[in-house]
Design an enzyme around this catalytic site. Structure first.
Site, PDB file in Angstrom:
ATOM      1  CE  LYS A   1      52.649  19.286  86.000  1.00 47.59           C
ATOM      2  NZ  LYS A   1      53.095  18.711  87.281  1.00 47.59           N
TER       3      LYS A   1
ATOM      4  CD  GLN B   1      51.284  18.727  90.438  1.00 48.24           C
ATOM      5  OE1 GLN B   1      51.448  18.156  89.361  1.00 48.24           O
ATOM      6  NE2 GLN B   1      51.959  19.807  90.780  1.00 48.24           N
TER       7      GLN B   1
ATOM      8  CG  ASP C   1      57.002  14.580  87.901  1.00 45.66           C
ATOM      9  OD1 ASP C   1      57.190  15.594  87.205  1.00 45.66           O
ATOM     10  OD2 ASP C   1      56.022  14.432  88.648  1.00 45.66           O
TER      11      ASP C   1
END
Ligand code: GUN
Length: 295
Positions: free
Chosen positions: A53, A97, A120
């Protein structure tokens, strides 16, 4: 029939090229999109995902900042950091994460991220937006699947879609996004009896379970579109999805490979959400300025 093998790297590259242009246009107005990535603990898969990422951000001109914590960090420390990042104007996206260590209440973490920076798409507001059809940030993996279908010119409206896997990250939002596009959607999960009786009806089959060879050729309709979201490491080190790729490719019309299918799209849609967030902020600021000038 021989399937078209959908190249997710190619679709990603096209989207990333567009993102680079949008980032350049914002730079001309003095704004650099910023993404904060928070990782807790030493989960090896998470380390790879986060590295990918951060690297991808650099490729399109997004400024990333990474925050790594030991597994025993207190939840409050991470909540405090999120609170701080929520206030920073140079940060347009915040990502924590997953998974997190067991002493974390994931819901508390996700609900603390500002809705406007939830790239997200895991905050309850964004999840609710998916249900009501007005989401701020679509979750990255299902968003990537929709983009693949659009890129390949595969019509969604009126199609029978079967989603196998009902996770919060992929299966559930996937089903909602396709329902929003007027597909007839069926969700199968770990307790579904006789999976094949459902999958055989699918015009579009999306599989996100994490079980190699779960979907065999006799379980799909000839000419179906198969999107394989699974990522499994076999004992010999080979990476495979959830479908019998070699068997299916002679029966279906389109199939995504693993690796090189949906995987690259997930990261790309994270970049897309971050760029969209920065653009939205710029737009809001311009509108406020116009209003204050007019009044
Ligand atoms: N872990 C597995 N997939 C994801 C994802 O899309 N976002 C985050 N934050 N964590 C994940």
């Amino acid at each position: 029939m021989t399937a078209k093998i959908i190249n997710g790297i190619e679709v990603s590259a096209a989207i990333r090229a567009d993102l680079r242009e949008r980032v350049t246009a914002m730079a001309d107005r003095g704004v650099v999109p910023g993404l904060a990535v928070i990782k807790v603990g030493v989960d090896p898969a998470s380390a790879v995902y986060v590295r990918n990422k951060v690297r991808a951000c650099g490729e399109v001109g997004i400024q990333s900042s990474q925050y790594d914590f030991e597994a025993n960090v207190s939840q409050q420390t991470v909540l405090d950091l999120i609170g701080d990042l929520n206030e920073r104007p140079n940060i347009h996206g915040i990502l924590v994460q997953l998974p997190l260590p067991p002493h974390f209440a994931i819901a508390d973490i996700l609900q603390t991220i500002s809705v406007d920076k939830d790239v997200d798409g895991f905050h309850l507001y964004n999840v609710g937006g998916l249900v009501a059809g007005g989401t701020v940030f679509p979750p990255c993996t299902p968003y990537g699947v929709v983009k693949i279908l659009e890129h390949e010119g595969i019509e969604i409206e009126g199609k029978n879609v079967v989603v196998v896997g009902a996770s919060n990250i992929v299966g559930k939002p996937m089903a909602l996004m396709l329902m929003q596009r007027d597909a007839t959607v069926c969700i199968c999960h770990a307790k579904t009896r006789d999976l094949a009786q459902f999958t055989i009806l699918a015009d579009i089959l999306v599989v996100a379970v994490g079980k190699p060879n779960l979907i065999l050729p006799e379980m799909v309709k000839t000419g179906a579109v198969v999107i394989d979201v699974g990522i499994n490491r076999l004992p010999d080190g080979k990476l495979v999805g959830d479908t019998d790729f070699e068997g299916l490719r002679h029966k279906v019309s389109h199939i995504t490979p693993v690796p090189g299918g949906v995987g690259p799209m997930t990261v790309t849609m994270l970049l897309a959400n971050t760029v969209a967030s920065a653009e939205r902020r710029l737009q809001t600021q311009s509108e406020r300025l116009l209003t204050s000038v007019a009044s």
